[in-house]
Design a protein around this motif. Sequence first.
Motif, PDB file in Angstrom:
ATOM      1  N   GLY A   1       9.573  -4.105  -7.594  1.00  0.00           N
ATOM      2  CA  GLY A   1       8.496  -5.042  -7.901  1.00  0.00           C
ATOM      3  C   GLY A   1       8.326  -5.278  -9.394  1.00  0.00           C
ATOM      4  O   GLY A   1       7.783  -6.305  -9.814  1.00  0.00           O
ATOM      5  N   SER A   2       8.801  -4.354 -10.199  1.00  0.00           N
ATOM      6  CA  SER A   2       8.674  -4.506 -11.646  1.00  0.00           C
ATOM      7  C   SER A   2       9.802  -5.373 -12.211  1.00  0.00           C
ATOM      8  O   SER A   2       9.958  -5.498 -13.428  1.00  0.00           O
ATOM      9  CB  SER A   2       8.683  -3.124 -12.320  1.00  0.00           C
ATOM     10  OG  SER A   2       7.609  -2.364 -11.825  1.00  0.00           O
TER      11      SER A   2
ATOM     12  N   SER B   1       7.282  -0.314 -15.781  1.00  0.00           N
ATOM     13  CA  SER B   1       7.368   0.702 -14.732  1.00  0.00           C
ATOM     14  C   SER B   1       5.989   1.285 -14.511  1.00  0.00           C
ATOM     15  O   SER B   1       5.442   1.936 -15.401  1.00  0.00           O
ATOM     16  CB  SER B   1       8.352   1.811 -15.122  1.00  0.00           C
ATOM     17  OG  SER B   1       8.347   2.822 -14.138  1.00  0.00           O
ATOM     18  N   LYS B   2       5.465   1.026 -13.340  1.00  0.00           N
ATOM     19  CA  LYS B   2       4.141   1.542 -13.022  1.00  0.00           C
ATOM     20  C   LYS B   2       4.117   3.066 -13.221  1.00  0.00           C
ATOM     21  O   LYS B   2       3.232   3.615 -13.850  1.00  0.00           O
ATOM     22  CB  LYS B   2       3.812   1.184 -11.567  1.00  0.00           C
ATOM     23  CG  LYS B   2       2.498   1.696 -11.086  1.00  0.00           C
ATOM     24  CD  LYS B   2       2.297   1.302  -9.636  1.00  0.00           C
ATOM     25  CE  LYS B   2       1.132   2.068  -9.030  1.00  0.00           C
ATOM     26  NZ  LYS B   2       0.967   1.822  -7.608  1.00  0.00           N
ATOM     27  N   SER B   3       5.158   3.730 -12.723  1.00  0.00           N
ATOM     28  CA  SER B   3       5.171   5.200 -12.761  1.00  0.00           C
ATOM     29  C   SER B   3       5.728   5.752 -14.075  1.00  0.00           C
ATOM     30  O   SER B   3       5.432   6.880 -14.450  1.00  0.00           O
ATOM     31  CB  SER B   3       6.040   5.715 -11.617  1.00  0.00           C
ATOM     32  OG  SER B   3       7.342   5.167 -11.740  1.00  0.00           O
TER      33      SER B   3
ATOM     34  N   THR C   1      10.819   5.929 -13.006  1.00  0.00           N
ATOM     35  CA  THR C   1      11.919   5.370 -12.218  1.00  0.00           C
ATOM     36  C   THR C   1      13.239   5.480 -12.988  1.00  0.00           C
ATOM     37  O   THR C   1      13.362   4.991 -14.119  1.00  0.00           O
ATOM     38  CB  THR C   1      11.604   3.899 -11.852  1.00  0.00           C
ATOM     39  OG1 THR C   1      10.349   3.892 -11.180  1.00  0.00           O
ATOM     40  CG2 THR C   1      12.661   3.298 -10.958  1.00  0.00           C
TER      41      THR C   1
ATOM     42  N   LYS D   1      16.077   8.944  -3.244  1.00  0.00           N
ATOM     43  CA  LYS D   1      15.932   9.268  -4.674  1.00  0.00           C
ATOM     44  C   LYS D   1      16.169  10.765  -4.895  1.00  0.00           C
ATOM     45  O   LYS D   1      16.877  11.169  -5.820  1.00  0.00           O
ATOM     46  CB  LYS D   1      14.502   8.948  -5.146  1.00  0.00           C
ATOM     47  CG  LYS D   1      14.190   7.488  -5.303  1.00  0.00           C
ATOM     48  CD  LYS D   1      12.789   7.336  -5.900  1.00  0.00           C
ATOM     49  CE  LYS D   1      12.290   5.922  -5.797  1.00  0.00           C
ATOM     50  NZ  LYS D   1      10.895   5.744  -6.187  1.00  0.00           N
TER      51      LYS D   1
HETATM   52  O1  F6P Z   1      11.305   2.997  -5.214  1.00  0.00           O
HETATM   53  C1  F6P Z   1      10.509   1.957  -4.788  1.00  0.00           C
HETATM   54  C2  F6P Z   1       9.557   1.513  -5.857  1.00  0.00           C
HETATM   55  O2  F6P Z   1       8.550   2.441  -6.007  1.00  0.00           O
HETATM   56  C3  F6P Z   1       8.985   0.139  -5.571  1.00  0.00           C
HETATM   57  O3  F6P Z   1       7.940   0.168  -4.675  1.00  0.00           O
HETATM   58  C4  F6P Z   1       8.616  -0.317  -6.935  1.00  0.00           C
HETATM   59  O4  F6P Z   1       8.423  -1.703  -6.992  1.00  0.00           O
HETATM   60  C5  F6P Z   1       9.814   0.148  -7.723  1.00  0.00           C
HETATM   61  O5  F6P Z   1      10.204   1.360  -7.113  1.00  0.00           O
HETATM   62  C6  F6P Z   1       9.588   0.341  -9.209  1.00  0.00           C
HETATM   63  O6  F6P Z   1       8.617   1.319  -9.471  1.00  0.00           O
HETATM   64  P1  F6P Z   1       8.035   1.530 -10.933  1.00  0.00           P
HETATM   65  O7  F6P Z   1       7.302   0.285 -11.324  1.00  0.00           O
HETATM   66  O8  F6P Z   1       7.120   2.721 -10.839  1.00  0.00           O
HETATM   67  O9  F6P Z   1       9.182   1.791 -11.858  1.00  0.00           O
END
Ligand code: F6P
Length: 547
Positions: A154-155, A205-207, A210, A512
Amino acid sequence: MTALTNTPTWQKLASLAEDVKQQHMRDWFASDSSRAKKYQQTACGIELDFSKNLITDDVMKALFSLAGESQVTQKRDAMFKGDIINHTEQRAVLHTALRNFSGQPVYVDGQDVMPEVLACQEKIKDFVASIHSGERKGYTGKALTQIVSIGIGGSFLGPKIMSEALKPYWFDGVTVHFVANVDACHIQDVLADLDHEETLVVMSSKSFTTQETLQNTLTAKDWFLQAGGTQQDIAKHFIAVSSNIKAATDFGMAEDNIFPMWDWVGGRYSLWSAIGLPIALTMGYDNYRQLLEGAYAMDEHFKTAPPEQNLPMLSALLGVWYINFFGAQSHVLLPYYHYLRGFPAYVQQLDMESNGKNISGDTTQVDYATGPIIWGSEGTNGQHSFHQLIHQGTLLIPADFMLPLNVPNQDNTHHAMLASNCFGQTQALMQGKTFDECYADLEGKGLDEAERVKLATHKTMPGNKPSNTLLFEQMDPKTLGSLVAMYEHKVFVQGAIWGVNSFDQWGVELGKELGNQVLDKIVNTDTALSFDSSTNALIARFRQANA
Ligand code: F6P
């Protein structure tokens, strides 16, 4: 049987489906000249013709009952209200708050999130203006004209595909490049042509955990440092969109250059947040804002229109009809507009990551099909490859055809051909061509009877293949926003009916985890391999090839 499949409405739909399978759409059109008018709805600049579906009034009535009994509207209201509907992660689901222009508050845990959302929008607006005006410069004083947007899932898909779809609105003066894959070919190809002094990297990246995004950003950082930038200059050339501020600052980004994200925004619903910054950089804040306005308009439509006029509801119920009562396993999206060519890939993540689930409620294993395979590509290209299977194959594949009525730099000759192909395909899918018609066509072609029968048999088109046609006055930012939100809510409605949690994605985790274990074995070549024999052999082969 689960509670859902045991309901009288489900049973009724099953029996209606048996009935409908004995009928043909071409007869319905022949006997009812008002069918097209009856099964069409327009909202938010989207004209949906759903008359070429295997539906009758009874079917629609039963589908609306199914939605009612599944409490779709109550679940919808809970989502908009900020209830914790993502129950496996204990999160609210509020991408709608990111495009909430009602002036009303939206609460999460008793706190109004709107002030933060609006502040973020202002920050995006200012940032974009500072780049477009050239006021914000790189460490050597050059304007930042090359943007490298790094993210995945999604990013990546939202920013890239929406930017691509709105090419006629691009700002002249900056170029945005998108990188997702951890395959070095991608980032190397992009960086190869860039001047590091003019480059701004947007790490999305939300998290901030990744693998692909982290590695690509590290590679970009190395490239920047090797080209002459210093660690101190990173702050001017690297910014982040993330909810993990600490990880981003540890990376070297200035805190002021980190755009926020919230845990109540799912990755595949995040283009409305600062993850959409590259879209705003591509076409200016005002156009980006129009995209959000379009989504807001669809939110309002979804919340207020009765089911019979509600585009997300209609498209969702038609999907359920085919998936659960006709065994359809996939749904094809066919944008007849080159700039919208990425749209199937966007909806692919949106739908498949949301509804690719087999547990309903807390722990019930479903006994019905859920999310379909989403696929497709731009028309007319598909007509010369995979449409054959849709027309004459053994699978039922419902299709969404999309066509803007006006296109930029319109060339009437091309556009008329494009439109005629689009409409002609939906017509062919619906009516097909009977054996008798094919047989008659072969009269006087010099074939003997056996050859004529044989060829007519092969040429026969069953028809009765369902499709929706979505027309747009033009594919402008606002209409695109509405279109994306329409599919988001379609997915929501289907998830609500199936009782799945459309907002988690546990299915991606194991891959993962194992990928990391395998990476460890690939990198540490002297460690013993302890996986299954196939995986061991693959790793051993890779080690050997890279020794
Ligand atoms: O692994 C799946 C996912 O979490 C998706 O839902 C998300 O869009 C993508 O990875 C990227 O995640 P992030 O924005 O945390 O890097």
